[in-house]
Design a protein around this motif. Sequence first.
Motif, PDB file in Angstrom:
ATOM      1  N   GLY A  24     -12.233 -10.630  -6.569  1.00 55.00           N
ATOM      2  CA  GLY A  24     -12.271 -10.090  -7.925  1.00 55.00           C
ATOM      3  C   GLY A  24     -12.053  -8.596  -7.994  1.00 55.00           C
ATOM      4  O   GLY A  24     -12.379  -7.963  -8.997  1.00 55.00           O
ATOM      5  N   ILE A  25     -11.514  -8.009  -6.928  1.00 58.49           N
ATOM      6  CA  ILE A  25     -11.255  -6.569  -6.907  1.00 58.49           C
ATOM      7  C   ILE A  25      -9.792  -6.318  -7.265  1.00 58.49           C
ATOM      8  O   ILE A  25      -8.892  -6.939  -6.705  1.00 58.49           O
ATOM      9  N   GLU A  26      -9.599  -5.407  -8.210  1.00 58.01           N
ATOM     10  CA  GLU A  26      -8.242  -5.132  -8.678  1.00 58.01           C
ATOM     11  C   GLU A  26      -7.524  -4.171  -7.740  1.00 58.01           C
ATOM     12  O   GLU A  26      -8.021  -3.076  -7.442  1.00 58.01           O
ATOM     13  N   VAL A  27      -6.366  -4.577  -7.251  1.00 50.17           N
ATOM     14  CA  VAL A  27      -5.602  -3.736  -6.326  1.00 50.17           C
ATOM     15  C   VAL A  27      -4.144  -3.667  -6.771  1.00 50.17           C
ATOM     16  O   VAL A  27      -3.664  -4.515  -7.514  1.00 50.17           O
ATOM     17  N   VAL A  28      -3.461  -2.649  -6.293  1.00 54.10           N
ATOM     18  CA  VAL A  28      -2.038  -2.458  -6.596  1.00 54.10           C
ATOM     19  C   VAL A  28      -1.303  -2.281  -5.280  1.00 54.10           C
ATOM     20  O   VAL A  28      -1.743  -1.553  -4.389  1.00 54.10           O
ATOM     21  N   LEU A  29      -0.178  -2.969  -5.163  1.00 56.75           N
ATOM     22  CA  LEU A  29       0.627  -2.871  -3.948  1.00 56.75           C
ATOM     23  C   LEU A  29       1.803  -1.935  -4.195  1.00 56.75           C
ATOM     24  O   LEU A  29       2.611  -2.156  -5.099  1.00 56.75           O
ATOM     25  N   ASN A  30       1.889  -0.868  -3.396  1.00 62.50           N
ATOM     26  CA  ASN A  30       3.000   0.076  -3.516  1.00 62.50           C
ATOM     27  C   ASN A  30       3.972  -0.109  -2.358  1.00 62.50           C
ATOM     28  O   ASN A  30       3.590  -0.561  -1.287  1.00 62.50           O
ATOM     29  N   ASN A  31       5.221   0.262  -2.592  1.00 58.68           N
ATOM     30  CA  ASN A  31       6.258   0.210  -1.553  1.00 58.68           C
ATOM     31  C   ASN A  31       6.513  -1.202  -1.049  1.00 58.68           C
ATOM     32  O   ASN A  31       6.993  -1.399   0.049  1.00 58.68           O
ATOM     33  N   GLU A  32       6.196  -2.194  -1.877  1.00 53.17           N
ATOM     34  CA  GLU A  32       6.303  -3.571  -1.419  1.00 53.17           C
ATOM     35  C   GLU A  32       7.715  -3.919  -0.969  1.00 53.17           C
ATOM     36  O   GLU A  32       7.908  -4.650  -0.007  1.00 53.17           O
ATOM     37  N   PHE A  33       8.699  -3.392  -1.665  1.00 53.78           N
ATOM     38  CA  PHE A  33      10.070  -3.776  -1.363  1.00 53.78           C
ATOM     39  C   PHE A  33      10.858  -2.630  -0.744  1.00 53.78           C
ATOM     40  O   PHE A  33      12.076  -2.659  -0.706  1.00 53.78           O
ATOM     41  N   ALA A  34      10.160  -1.630  -0.261  1.00 57.52           N
ATOM     42  CA  ALA A  34      10.850  -0.473   0.295  1.00 57.52           C
ATOM     43  C   ALA A  34      11.474  -0.796   1.644  1.00 57.52           C
ATOM     44  O   ALA A  34      12.537  -0.300   1.988  1.00 57.52           O
ATOM     45  N   ALA A  35      10.830  -1.651   2.406  1.00 54.71           N
ATOM     46  CA  ALA A  35      11.331  -1.984   3.732  1.00 54.71           C
ATOM     47  C   ALA A  35      12.486  -2.966   3.632  1.00 54.71           C
ATOM     48  O   ALA A  35      12.690  -3.603   2.608  1.00 54.71           O
ATOM     49  N   GLY A  36      13.236  -3.078   4.711  1.00 59.13           N
ATOM     50  CA  GLY A  36      14.356  -4.009   4.735  1.00 59.13           C
ATOM     51  C   GLY A  36      13.876  -5.436   4.795  1.00 59.13           C
ATOM     52  O   GLY A  36      12.683  -5.727   4.767  1.00 59.13           O
ATOM     53  N   GLY A  37      14.809  -6.353   4.894  1.00 56.48           N
ATOM     54  CA  GLY A  37      14.461  -7.765   4.980  1.00 56.48           C
ATOM     55  C   GLY A  37      13.774  -8.079   6.291  1.00 56.48           C
ATOM     56  O   GLY A  37      13.636  -7.228   7.165  1.00 56.48           O
ATOM     57  N   ALA A  38      13.356  -9.303   6.432  1.00 63.04           N
ATOM     58  CA  ALA A  38      12.626  -9.705   7.633  1.00 63.04           C
ATOM     59  C   ALA A  38      13.481  -9.454   8.873  1.00 63.04           C
ATOM     60  O   ALA A  38      14.631  -9.850   8.943  1.00 63.04           O
ATOM     61  N   GLY A  39      12.908  -8.792   9.851  1.00 67.11           N
ATOM     62  CA  GLY A  39      13.613  -8.546  11.100  1.00 67.11           C
ATOM     63  C   GLY A  39      14.471  -7.290  11.083  1.00 67.11           C
ATOM     64  O   GLY A  39      14.925  -6.853  12.121  1.00 67.11           O
ATOM     65  N   GLU A  40      14.683  -6.728   9.925  1.00 65.86           N
ATOM     66  CA  GLU A  40      15.489  -5.512   9.863  1.00 65.86           C
ATOM     67  C   GLU A  40      14.647  -4.292  10.210  1.00 65.86           C
ATOM     68  O   GLU A  40      13.485  -4.214   9.854  1.00 65.86           O
ATOM     69  N   LEU A  41      15.282  -3.367  10.891  1.00 61.22           N
ATOM     70  CA  LEU A  41      14.596  -2.123  11.198  1.00 61.22           C
ATOM     71  C   LEU A  41      15.260  -0.997  10.417  1.00 61.22           C
ATOM     72  O   LEU A  41      16.453  -0.775  10.522  1.00 61.22           O
ATOM     73  N   SER A  42      14.466  -0.327   9.623  1.00 58.65           N
ATOM     74  CA  SER A  42      14.997   0.785   8.849  1.00 58.65           C
ATOM     75  C   SER A  42      14.429   2.082   9.388  1.00 58.65           C
ATOM     76  O   SER A  42      13.233   2.185   9.638  1.00 58.65           O
ATOM     77  N   PRO A  43      15.296   3.081   9.602  1.00 56.67           N
ATOM     78  CA  PRO A  43      14.799   4.374  10.105  1.00 56.67           C
ATOM     79  C   PRO A  43      13.904   5.077   9.100  1.00 56.67           C
ATOM     80  O   PRO A  43      13.129   5.950   9.461  1.00 56.67           O
ATOM     81  N   PHE A  44      14.006   4.688   7.864  1.00 54.14           N
ATOM     82  CA  PHE A  44      13.193   5.337   6.838  1.00 54.14           C
ATOM     83  C   PHE A  44      12.196   4.362   6.236  1.00 54.14           C
ATOM     84  O   PHE A  44      11.866   4.428   5.070  1.00 54.14           O
ATOM     85  N   GLU A  45      11.786   3.445   7.067  1.00 55.78           N
ATOM     86  CA  GLU A  45      10.887   2.413   6.572  1.00 55.78           C
ATOM     87  C   GLU A  45       9.583   3.014   6.055  1.00 55.78           C
ATOM     88  O   GLU A  45       8.983   3.873   6.682  1.00 55.78           O
ATOM     89  N   VAL A  46       9.178   2.541   4.911  1.00 52.12           N
ATOM     90  CA  VAL A  46       7.924   2.983   4.305  1.00 52.12           C
ATOM     91  C   VAL A  46       6.940   1.825   4.339  1.00 52.12           C
ATOM     92  O   VAL A  46       7.264   0.716   3.936  1.00 52.12           O
ATOM     93  N   TRP A  47       5.780   2.115   4.843  1.00 56.60           N
ATOM     94  CA  TRP A  47       4.783   1.049   4.921  1.00 56.60           C
ATOM     95  C   TRP A  47       4.286   0.671   3.524  1.00 56.60           C
ATOM     96  O   TRP A  47       4.037   1.560   2.707  1.00 56.60           O
ATOM     97  N   PRO A  48       4.124  -0.608   3.274  1.00 55.06           N
ATOM     98  CA  PRO A  48       3.490  -1.009   2.017  1.00 55.06           C
ATOM     99  C   PRO A  48       2.043  -0.531   1.997  1.00 55.06           C
ATOM    100  O   PRO A  48       1.361  -0.532   3.021  1.00 55.06           O
ATOM    101  N   GLU A  49       1.621  -0.099   0.829  1.00 51.92           N
ATOM    102  CA  GLU A  49       0.266   0.431   0.681  1.00 51.92           C
ATOM    103  C   GLU A  49      -0.516  -0.359  -0.345  1.00 51.92           C
ATOM    104  O   GLU A  49       0.005  -0.683  -1.411  1.00 51.92           O
ATOM    105  N   LEU A  50      -1.737  -0.638  -0.004  1.00 58.54           N
ATOM    106  CA  LEU A  50      -2.609  -1.343  -0.933  1.00 58.54           C
ATOM    107  C   LEU A  50      -3.616  -0.341  -1.495  1.00 58.54           C
ATOM    108  O   LEU A  50      -4.357   0.290  -0.742  1.00 58.54           O
TER     109      LEU A  50
END
Length: 108
Positions: A24-50
């Motif tokens: 019941g705790i309200e959270v927001v997910l940031n940068n959810e779609f910043a990273a590439g698709g599964a298995g892709e490595l991005s040099p500028f990958e941003v971690w998703p933040e909760l």
Amino acid sequence: MRLLYSNENRLIVANVRNVVEAAGIEVVLNNEFAAGGAGELSPFEVWPELWVVNDADYERATRLIENSLSARNAVPWRCINCGEDNDPAFETCWKCGHDQPGSRKEGI
Ligand SMILES: [Zn+2]
């Protein structure tokens, strides 16, 4: 708003989000779609933040996450008294009540 959790693995962050929201705790997910698709490595990958919306929920949410992650990584332990395999969530043997080896109760 307060940063609650971040991990390079979006699946883990999504799982943590489910755990916290289930309580019941309200959270927001940031940068959810910043990273590439599964298995892709991005040099500028941003971690998703909760982020937790209400700062008052921060401590409780942190405990939920710790419990969730430690339970998942832990392995069953074998009772030295009766040989029963026990779930890592239990500090004492469910069968005979003997303390888990290395548990905090023994002060190790
Ligand atoms: Zn036992």
